[in-house]
Design a protein around this motif. Structure first.
Motif, PDB file in Angstrom:
ATOM      1  N   ALA A 122       0.858  -1.174   0.000  1.00 45.63           N
ATOM      2  CA  ALA A 122       0.000   0.000   0.000  1.00 45.63           C
ATOM      3  C   ALA A 122       0.898   1.228   0.000  1.00 45.63           C
ATOM      4  CB  ALA A 122      -0.913   0.003   1.223  1.00 45.63           C
ATOM      5  N   ASP A 123       0.380   2.364  -0.505  1.00 47.97           N
ATOM      6  CA  ASP A 123       1.219   3.550  -0.612  1.00 47.97           C
ATOM      7  C   ASP A 123       1.106   4.493   0.580  1.00 47.97           C
ATOM      8  OD1 ASP A 123      -1.243   4.689  -1.013  1.00 47.97           O
ATOM      9  OD2 ASP A 123      -0.897   5.246  -3.105  1.00 47.97           O
ATOM     10  N   SER A 124       0.374   4.088   1.609  1.00 48.35           N
ATOM     11  CA  SER A 124       0.301   4.891   2.829  1.00 48.35           C
ATOM     12  C   SER A 124      -0.040   3.976   3.994  1.00 48.35           C
ATOM     13  CB  SER A 124      -0.762   5.993   2.711  1.00 48.35           C
ATOM     14  OG  SER A 124      -2.064   5.439   2.719  1.00 48.35           O
ATOM     15  N   VAL A 125       0.299   4.406   5.193  1.00 46.35           N
ATOM     16  CA  VAL A 125      -0.016   3.598   6.361  1.00 46.35           C
ATOM     17  C   VAL A 125      -1.525   3.521   6.571  1.00 46.35           C
ATOM     18  CG1 VAL A 125       0.115   5.470   8.057  1.00 46.35           C
ATOM     19  CG2 VAL A 125       0.649   3.137   8.752  1.00 46.35           C
ATOM     20  N   GLU A 126      -2.256   4.572   6.170  1.00 44.90           N
ATOM     21  CA  GLU A 126      -3.718   4.555   6.301  1.00 44.90           C
ATOM     22  C   GLU A 126      -4.333   3.480   5.418  1.00 44.90           C
ATOM     23  OE1 GLU A 126      -2.079   8.237   7.725  1.00 44.90           O
ATOM     24  OE2 GLU A 126      -1.905   7.311   5.738  1.00 44.90           O
ATOM     25  N   LYS A 127      -3.823   3.342   4.193  1.00 42.37           N
ATOM     26  CA  LYS A 127      -4.344   2.296   3.308  1.00 42.37           C
ATOM     27  C   LYS A 127      -3.940   0.917   3.796  1.00 42.37           C
ATOM     28  CE  LYS A 127      -4.667   5.158  -0.825  1.00 42.37           C
ATOM     29  NZ  LYS A 127      -4.174   5.398  -2.212  1.00 42.37           N
ATOM     30  N   ALA A 128      -2.734   0.807   4.348  1.00 33.36           N
ATOM     31  CA  ALA A 128      -2.319  -0.471   4.925  1.00 33.36           C
ATOM     32  C   ALA A 128      -3.215  -0.832   6.102  1.00 33.36           C
ATOM     33  CB  ALA A 128      -0.859  -0.397   5.355  1.00 33.36           C
ATOM     34  N   GLN A 129      -3.574   0.156   6.921  1.00 31.06           N
ATOM     35  CA  GLN A 129      -4.493  -0.078   8.036  1.00 31.06           C
ATOM     36  C   GLN A 129      -5.856  -0.542   7.526  1.00 31.06           C
ATOM     37  OE1 GLN A 129      -4.443   0.648  11.938  1.00 31.06           O
ATOM     38  NE2 GLN A 129      -5.741  -0.983  11.144  1.00 31.06           N
ATOM     39  N   ALA A 155      -8.917  -3.506  -6.256  1.00 30.34           N
ATOM     40  CA  ALA A 155      -9.371  -4.828  -5.825  1.00 30.34           C
ATOM     41  C   ALA A 155     -10.887  -4.966  -5.833  1.00 30.34           C
ATOM     42  CB  ALA A 155      -8.830  -5.135  -4.432  1.00 30.34           C
ATOM     43  N   SER A 156     -11.620  -3.850  -5.854  1.00 28.92           N
ATOM     44  CA  SER A 156     -13.078  -3.957  -5.882  1.00 28.92           C
ATOM     45  C   SER A 156     -13.582  -4.529  -7.209  1.00 28.92           C
ATOM     46  CB  SER A 156     -13.724  -2.585  -5.640  1.00 28.92           C
ATOM     47  OG  SER A 156     -13.578  -1.740  -6.766  1.00 28.92           O
ATOM     48  N   LEU A 157     -12.710  -4.567  -8.203  1.00 30.06           N
ATOM     49  CA  LEU A 157     -13.092  -5.128  -9.505  1.00 30.06           C
ATOM     50  C   LEU A 157     -13.003  -6.645  -9.542  1.00 30.06           C
ATOM     51  CD1 LEU A 157     -11.306  -2.504 -11.791  1.00 30.06           C
ATOM     52  CD2 LEU A 157     -13.773  -2.776 -11.464  1.00 30.06           C
ATOM     53  N   LEU A 158     -12.415  -7.242  -8.510  1.00 29.68           N
ATOM     54  CA  LEU A 158     -12.354  -8.700  -8.442  1.00 29.68           C
ATOM     55  C   LEU A 158     -13.754  -9.249  -8.194  1.00 29.68           C
ATOM     56  CD1 LEU A 158      -9.245  -9.015  -6.118  1.00 29.68           C
ATOM     57  CD2 LEU A 158      -9.281  -9.462  -8.581  1.00 29.68           C
ATOM     58  N   GLY A 178      -5.489  -1.039 -14.817  1.00 28.41           N
ATOM     59  CA  GLY A 178      -5.254  -0.044 -13.778  1.00 28.41           C
ATOM     60  C   GLY A 178      -6.373   0.949 -13.615  1.00 28.41           C
ATOM     61  N   GLN A 179      -7.551   0.647 -14.131  1.00 29.50           N
ATOM     62  CA  GLN A 179      -8.683   1.544 -14.005  1.00 29.50           C
ATOM     63  C   GLN A 179      -9.379   1.317 -12.657  1.00 29.50           C
ATOM     64  OE1 GLN A 179     -11.166   1.752 -17.516  1.00 29.50           O
ATOM     65  NE2 GLN A 179      -9.467   1.136 -18.837  1.00 29.50           N
ATOM     66  N   ALA A 180     -10.112   2.327 -12.209  1.00 28.09           N
ATOM     67  CA  ALA A 180     -10.751   2.262 -10.900  1.00 28.09           C
ATOM     68  C   ALA A 180     -12.258   2.357 -11.026  1.00 28.09           C
ATOM     69  CB  ALA A 180     -10.229   3.382 -10.006  1.00 28.09           C
ATOM     70  N   SER A 181     -12.939   1.732 -10.087  1.00 34.12           N
ATOM     71  CA  SER A 181     -14.390   1.781 -10.028  1.00 34.12           C
ATOM     72  C   SER A 181     -14.834   3.029  -9.274  1.00 34.12           C
ATOM     73  CB  SER A 181     -14.922   0.529  -9.316  1.00 34.12           C
ATOM     74  OG  SER A 181     -14.492   0.537  -7.961  1.00 34.12           O
ATOM     75  N   ALA A 182     -16.144   3.177  -9.102  1.00 34.25           N
ATOM     76  CA  ALA A 182     -16.668   4.338  -8.372  1.00 34.25           C
ATOM     77  C   ALA A 182     -16.302   4.284  -6.894  1.00 34.25           C
ATOM     78  CB  ALA A 182     -18.188   4.405  -8.534  1.00 34.25           C
ATOM     79  N   SER A 183     -16.122   3.076  -6.348  1.00 31.99           N
ATOM     80  CA  SER A 183     -15.725   2.898  -4.940  1.00 31.99           C
ATOM     81  C   SER A 183     -14.493   2.003  -4.892  1.00 31.99           C
ATOM     82  CB  SER A 183     -16.869   2.279  -4.127  1.00 31.99           C
ATOM     83  OG  SER A 183     -18.029   3.094  -4.187  1.00 31.99           O
ATOM     84  N   PRO A 184     -13.351   2.541  -5.226  1.00 32.27           N
ATOM     85  CA  PRO A 184     -12.147   1.705  -5.382  1.00 32.27           C
ATOM     86  C   PRO A 184     -11.562   1.215  -4.065  1.00 32.27           C
ATOM     87  CG  PRO A 184     -11.596   4.014  -5.636  1.00 32.27           C
ATOM     88  CD  PRO A 184     -13.089   3.952  -5.524  1.00 32.27           C
ATOM     89  N   GLU A 185     -10.895   0.071  -4.138  1.00 29.14           N
ATOM     90  CA  GLU A 185     -10.080  -0.476  -3.056  1.00 29.14           C
ATOM     91  C   GLU A 185      -8.689  -0.706  -3.657  1.00 29.14           C
ATOM     92  OE1 GLU A 185     -12.680  -3.109  -0.083  1.00 29.14           O
ATOM     93  OE2 GLU A 185     -12.654  -3.909  -2.120  1.00 29.14           O
ATOM     94  N   MET A 186      -7.866   0.327  -3.639  1.00 33.26           N
ATOM     95  CA  MET A 186      -6.607   0.270  -4.361  1.00 33.26           C
ATOM     96  C   MET A 186      -5.579  -0.600  -3.622  1.00 33.26           C
ATOM     97  SD  MET A 186      -7.775   1.959  -6.794  1.00 33.26           S
ATOM     98  CE  MET A 186      -6.332   1.849  -7.870  1.00 33.26           C
ATOM     99  N   GLU A 187      -4.871  -1.387  -4.384  1.00 32.02           N
ATOM    100  CA  GLU A 187      -3.801  -2.229  -3.860  1.00 32.02           C
ATOM    101  C   GLU A 187      -2.634  -2.173  -4.835  1.00 32.02           C
ATOM    102  OE1 GLU A 187      -5.273  -6.217  -3.589  1.00 32.02           O
ATOM    103  OE2 GLU A 187      -5.639  -6.414  -5.733  1.00 32.02           O
ATOM    104  N   GLN A 236     -10.570 -20.884   6.916  1.00 31.87           N
ATOM    105  CA  GLN A 236     -10.090 -22.069   6.216  1.00 31.87           C
ATOM    106  C   GLN A 236      -9.468 -21.752   4.865  1.00 31.87           C
ATOM    107  OE1 GLN A 236     -10.159 -25.048   7.742  1.00 31.87           O
ATOM    108  NE2 GLN A 236     -10.937 -23.891   9.489  1.00 31.87           N
ATOM    109  N   GLY A 237      -9.449 -20.510   4.461  1.00 29.39           N
ATOM    110  CA  GLY A 237      -8.926 -20.196   3.133  1.00 29.39           C
ATOM    111  C   GLY A 237      -8.308 -18.833   3.087  1.00 29.39           C
ATOM    112  N   PRO A 238      -7.600 -18.534   2.007  1.00 32.64           N
ATOM    113  CA  PRO A 238      -6.903 -17.261   1.911  1.00 32.64           C
ATOM    114  C   PRO A 238      -7.842 -16.109   1.618  1.00 32.64           C
ATOM    115  CG  PRO A 238      -6.670 -18.472  -0.135  1.00 32.64           C
ATOM    116  CD  PRO A 238      -7.411 -19.369   0.831  1.00 32.64           C
ATOM    117  N   CYS A 239      -7.401 -14.911   1.975  1.00 32.19           N
ATOM    118  CA  CYS A 239      -8.147 -13.711   1.672  1.00 32.19           C
ATOM    119  C   CYS A 239      -7.434 -12.923   0.608  1.00 32.19           C
ATOM    120  CB  CYS A 239      -8.285 -12.857   2.936  1.00 32.19           C
ATOM    121  SG  CYS A 239      -9.294 -13.646   4.196  1.00 32.19           S
ATOM    122  N   LEU A 240      -8.005 -11.824   0.211  1.00 26.79           N
ATOM    123  CA  LEU A 240      -7.397 -10.964  -0.798  1.00 26.79           C
ATOM    124  C   LEU A 240      -6.063 -10.430  -0.316  1.00 26.79           C
ATOM    125  CD1 LEU A 240     -10.521  -8.888  -1.785  1.00 26.79           C
ATOM    126  CD2 LEU A 240      -9.569 -10.832  -3.002  1.00 26.79           C
TER     127      LEU A 240
END
Length: 240
Positions: A122-129, A155-158, A178-187, A236-240
């Motif tokens: 992530a590009d900031s500690v806030e996004k990492a949080q 990641a919201s496009l997944l 690299g395009q973003a949605s209206a409510s992006p979750e950038m990673e 029981q499984g991995p997350c994003l």
């Protein structure tokens, strides 16, 4: 768009994952990792099975789909059948998602880091949080200085449900472009070059020195966090 970076300061969430063969990063550790799959995708190298208690007192591990089929036919009784079915559905949902995402990556951005081998940043500690809270579990946020290739995506496009295949593919193409949605979750997906961690202002940072693998030498951490919430996809499984 893939960006080549040098000594760029970014942030990483390291978490305790019961399915990972790699330990969490700790002060003083030196770890070589991601020669092949990262811990997220390496999860799918493990078969999903459920136990069946036999009349002789032993327990046999049965492949998940066969186990569910036996429950449906009344051959196996379990109070946790619905939970197991949900876990199995999510397992194959996420596996199919990642396989499709890799196919689309090779078509749209073959030079971008693969989700199967990358490190998430992530590009900031806030996004990492945000991502720490989103993923849940026990973990720490590390500040890193990285050199290599990075690709910023939404990641919201997944896809996360049984959407139409055409829409899944459309969203995957937007993701890799690299395009973003209206409510992006950038990673940030990062790959290439290892990095070494040493103390600086009581935080953690990395300097690249990789040949064939990524190497971590931990000196300090930026911040510790307690368990925040249950993982969206269960334990029981991995997350994003």
């Amino acid at each position: 768009m893939v960006e080549k970076i040098e000594n760029k300061r970014l942030f990483h969430v390291t978490r305790e994952l019961p399915y990972s063969i790699h330990p969490t990063l700790s002060v003083g550790d030196t770890i070589s990792a991601f020669d092949e799959y990262n811990p997220f995708f390496a999860f799918y190298e493990r078969p999903r099975t459920y136990g069946v208690h036999l009349e002789d007192g032993t327990t046999r591990q049965v492949p998940a789909m066969h186990w569910i089929d036996c429950v449906a036919k009344g051959l196996v009784q379990s109070p946790n059948a619905l939970t197991a079915a949900q876990e199995t559905a999510k397992h194959f949902q996420m596996l199919s998602r990642e396989l499709l995402m890799e196919i689309i990556r090779l078509e749209e951005a073959s030079d971008a880091p693969s989700r199967q081998t990358c490190l998430w940043l992530a590009d900031s500690v806030e996004k990492a949080q945000y991502w720490h809270n989103r993923l849940g579990g026990t973990g720490r946020i590390l500040e890193v200085e990285a050199t290599g290739n990075m690709h910023t995506v939404d990641a919201s496009l997944l896809f996360a449900d049984a959407d139409a295949l055409s829409d899944i593919i459309r969203r995957a193409r937007l993701y890799w472009r690299g395009q973003a949605s209206a409510s992006p979750e950038m990673e940030i997906l990062f790959f290439r070059h290892g990095y070494r961690c040493r103390r600086r202002h009581a935080v953690m940072w990395f300097t690249a020195h990789m040949t064939a693998s990524w190497t971590f030498v931990l000196r300090s951490t930026l911040r510790d966090f307690c368990q925040v919430q249950r993982c969206d996809h269960g334990r029981q499984g991995p997350c994003l």
